[in-house]
Structures are given as C-alpha cells and as structure tokens.
Design a protein around this motif. Structure first.
Motif, PDB file in Angstrom:
ATOM      1  N   UNK A 122      36.016  31.715  14.821  1.00 52.88           N
ATOM      2  CA  UNK A 122      35.866  30.439  14.424  1.00 52.88           C
ATOM      3  C   UNK A 122      35.996  29.450  15.369  1.00 52.88           C
ATOM      4  N   UNK A 123      36.987  29.294  16.354  1.00 49.82           N
ATOM      5  CA  UNK A 123      37.185  28.464  17.171  1.00 49.82           C
ATOM      6  C   UNK A 123      36.125  28.443  18.285  1.00 49.82           C
ATOM      7  N   UNK A 124      35.371  29.470  18.739  1.00 47.51           N
ATOM      8  CA  UNK A 124      34.248  29.632  19.623  1.00 47.51           C
ATOM      9  C   UNK A 124      33.260  28.860  18.980  1.00 47.51           C
ATOM     10  N   UNK A 125      32.852  29.139  17.869  1.00 47.12           N
ATOM     11  CA  UNK A 125      31.622  28.558  17.043  1.00 47.12           C
ATOM     12  C   UNK A 125      32.014  27.039  17.080  1.00 47.12           C
ATOM     13  N   UNK A 126      33.069  26.845  16.860  1.00 50.51           N
ATOM     14  CA  UNK A 126      33.379  25.142  16.822  1.00 50.51           C
ATOM     15  C   UNK A 126      33.290  24.323  17.787  1.00 50.51           C
ATOM     16  N   UNK A 127      33.710  24.851  19.163  1.00 56.39           N
ATOM     17  CA  UNK A 127      33.944  24.170  20.035  1.00 56.39           C
ATOM     18  C   UNK A 127      32.859  24.657  21.211  1.00 56.39           C
ATOM     19  N   UNK A 128      32.261  25.777  21.056  1.00 56.16           N
ATOM     20  CA  UNK A 128      31.385  26.124  22.270  1.00 56.16           C
ATOM     21  C   UNK A 128      29.751  26.822  22.110  1.00 56.16           C
ATOM     22  N   UNK A 129      29.931  27.681  20.899  1.00 58.79           N
ATOM     23  CA  UNK A 129      28.692  28.685  20.601  1.00 58.79           C
ATOM     24  C   UNK A 129      28.590  28.666  19.001  1.00 58.79           C
ATOM     25  N   UNK A 130      27.965  27.527  18.517  1.00 54.72           N
ATOM     26  CA  UNK A 130      27.730  27.660  17.029  1.00 54.72           C
ATOM     27  C   UNK A 130      26.901  28.828  16.481  1.00 54.72           C
ATOM     28  N   UNK A 131      25.888  29.399  17.527  1.00 50.22           N
ATOM     29  CA  UNK A 131      25.179  30.372  16.990  1.00 50.22           C
ATOM     30  C   UNK A 131      25.592  31.692  17.341  1.00 50.22           C
ATOM     31  N   UNK A 132      27.139  31.969  17.346  1.00 49.61           N
ATOM     32  CA  UNK A 132      27.740  33.260  17.366  1.00 49.61           C
ATOM     33  C   UNK A 132      27.962  33.898  16.131  1.00 49.61           C
ATOM     34  N   UNK A 133      27.251  34.939  15.738  1.00 46.31           N
ATOM     35  CA  UNK A 133      27.266  35.603  14.301  1.00 46.31           C
ATOM     36  C   UNK A 133      28.073  36.867  14.459  1.00 46.31           C
ATOM     37  N   UNK A 134      28.606  37.050  13.667  1.00 43.66           N
ATOM     38  CA  UNK A 134      29.255  38.554  13.609  1.00 43.66           C
ATOM     39  C   UNK A 134      28.373  39.763  13.129  1.00 43.66           C
ATOM     40  N   UNK A 135      27.820  40.481  13.966  1.00 43.31           N
ATOM     41  CA  UNK A 135      26.651  41.488  13.760  1.00 43.31           C
ATOM     42  C   UNK A 135      27.193  42.602  12.874  1.00 43.31           C
TER      43      UNK A 135
END
Length: 259
Positions: free
Chosen positions: A165-178
């Motif tokens: 959640x922190x990575x999505x917020x700060x760096x990579x909003x496209x990261x999804x849990x496969x």
C-alpha cells in the motif's frame, strides 16, 4: 515486458522455488523470460545452474548503474530463459543505494531500458522489506506472494500488504497483487488445511486454486542446478507448478492472448 515480483519478507516459504519453476513453465510455452535474482544468497542463480564463474556482471551492477540488464543477463540451461544472477555484493547494496539518486527506481529504469528483448520478467526478492525489495516492487506491475501453509507465515502477510500500500501511494500506483500461492502444503498436517482455509477466507479470489505440496523432488532439484520441472516433470511439485503457471496465464491478459 510484463514484470512480476515474487516477494515475501519471510524466508523459507518457497519463494525462489516458485520463481524458478514458474519462469521455466512460461519459457516452455514459448515466452522469452528473464529472471532477476535480487537475493544476496543467490539461490535462484544456483538453482538454475549458473556458477560463480558466469556471474561477472550481476543484479548488483545493474542497481548501481555499472551494467545494463542486457549485459548482465546470462543464458540458462532452459531454452528462452535468461537470468540476471546475484552475487554476495548485493548484501552491501542496501547501504550503497541510500546515497544514490532515485534509489527506489534503479531497477525500474534498468528494465525499461531493456524493453523488447524479453516478454516477461520475474524478480526473485530477498526475504526482507528493505531497498532491494522496494526496487522490485517499484519496477513490477504485478506481485506474486508465495505463502507457506504454517501459522507464522500468516503473521507477516499483513506487513507485506501494508508495504504494498505504501509503495502504491509513494512510487508505483500500478502495482497490483497477482495472487497468493500456497506452498509447502502437507495433507497429513491439519494445520496446513487450517492455514489454507484462513487465507482463503481473508483474501478470497486473490488466492490461487493450485496448492504446491511439500515434495522432496522440489528440494533436490536445486542441488543439480535444475528447475524441478526439468529434474522431474512428473513429481507432484512440478505438476503443481504447471497448474499454477496456467492460472497465472489466465490472470494476465497479455499472456492469455498469446498462450
């Protein structure tokens, strides 16, 4: 290039075994696959039969900017599967990266520069949530979480999800849990079934249907420098990874269209 990080901050959950065998299965269907070994222990490199003498350039060199991904990648025994190996130098990379510009984006930029050579990239992360794993999560678009069917494995899952959640917020909003892949399942042990049921109750469809069993052939294969799918394709562990690969293909539209 599709990018999948294989991560869990807990060690011994079958993360590297999962990365190696999924990479092999995807290469077997004709995809050009790159596996990036980001673990200082270098188990993925050893498990694919790449000796230290063939690791002149490594993921460490890629991260600090001394080598491109294409220059560091070496061919493995598996057709269409290339590897960016790891060396012990990675153990000091966490400290060195702190002083570098864009320290969380180093791997992302390197993979972007190598776009077109491979169809899919799997990143084998170390058992921690430090800068190496952060680089993998920033570079990836999908996260695959191997989860051992034991009680303590559940405790770290919430911490990993918070990090995502922190990575999505700060760096990579496209990261999804496969998805979450249940590993080391022991049908003789009631606890394995209980953990499986709990995870499915909490995460629902995010958990893959395929469950990877405890299997001695999976453990033996790395000592021969081979993925289990080549060492013994008919063992229960290999058959489970073939099924898991099919599920992953179904969850990735780009793969499903070409498979």
């Amino acid at each position: 290039m599709i990018r999948i990080a294989v991560a869990n901050q807990k060690g011994g959950v079958g993360k590297t075994t999962t990365a190696i065998n999924l990479a092999t299965a995807l290469a077997a269907i004709g995809w050009r696959v790159l596996l990036v070994d980001l673990d200082p222990q270098g188990n993925a490199s050893t498990g694919l039969g790449v000796p230290q003498s063939q690791r002149q350039r490594s993921s460490y060199d890629v991260l600090i900017g001394e080598s491109g991904v294409g220059d560091a990648a070496v061919a493995t025994r598996v057709p269409r599967l290339d590897l960016v190996p790891a060396t012990v130098d990675l153990s000091g990379a966490e400290v060195e990266l702190v002083a570098l510009e864009g320290r969380a984006h180093r791997l992302d930029r390197a993979l972007t520069a190598a776009a077109g050579r491979w169809d899919i990239c799997l990143i084998d992360c170390p058992p921690s949530l430090g800068l190496l794993t952060v680089n993998a999560l920033v570079a990836a678009r999908h996260l695959l979480i191997p989860l051992q069917c034991e009680f303590f494995a559940l405790e770290g899952l919430s911490q990993l999800l918070q990090t995502v959640a922190r990575i999505r917020s700060a760096f990579n909003p496209d990261l999804a849990i496969l998805g979450v892949a249940l590993t080391m399942f022991d049908r003789r042990n009631n606890l394995s079934s209980a953990v499986s049921d709990d995870v499915r109750a909490c995460l629902g469809g995010a958990v893959f249907e395929t469950v990877v069993p405890r299997n001695v052939r999976l453990s033996e294969a790395p000592s021969h420098g081979l993925p289990a799918l080549i060492y013994d394709l008919r063992c229960p562990g290999s058959e489970a990874y073939v099924r898991l690969a099919k599920e992953i293909i179904g969850r990735l539209p780009q793969l499903a269209e070409a498979a």
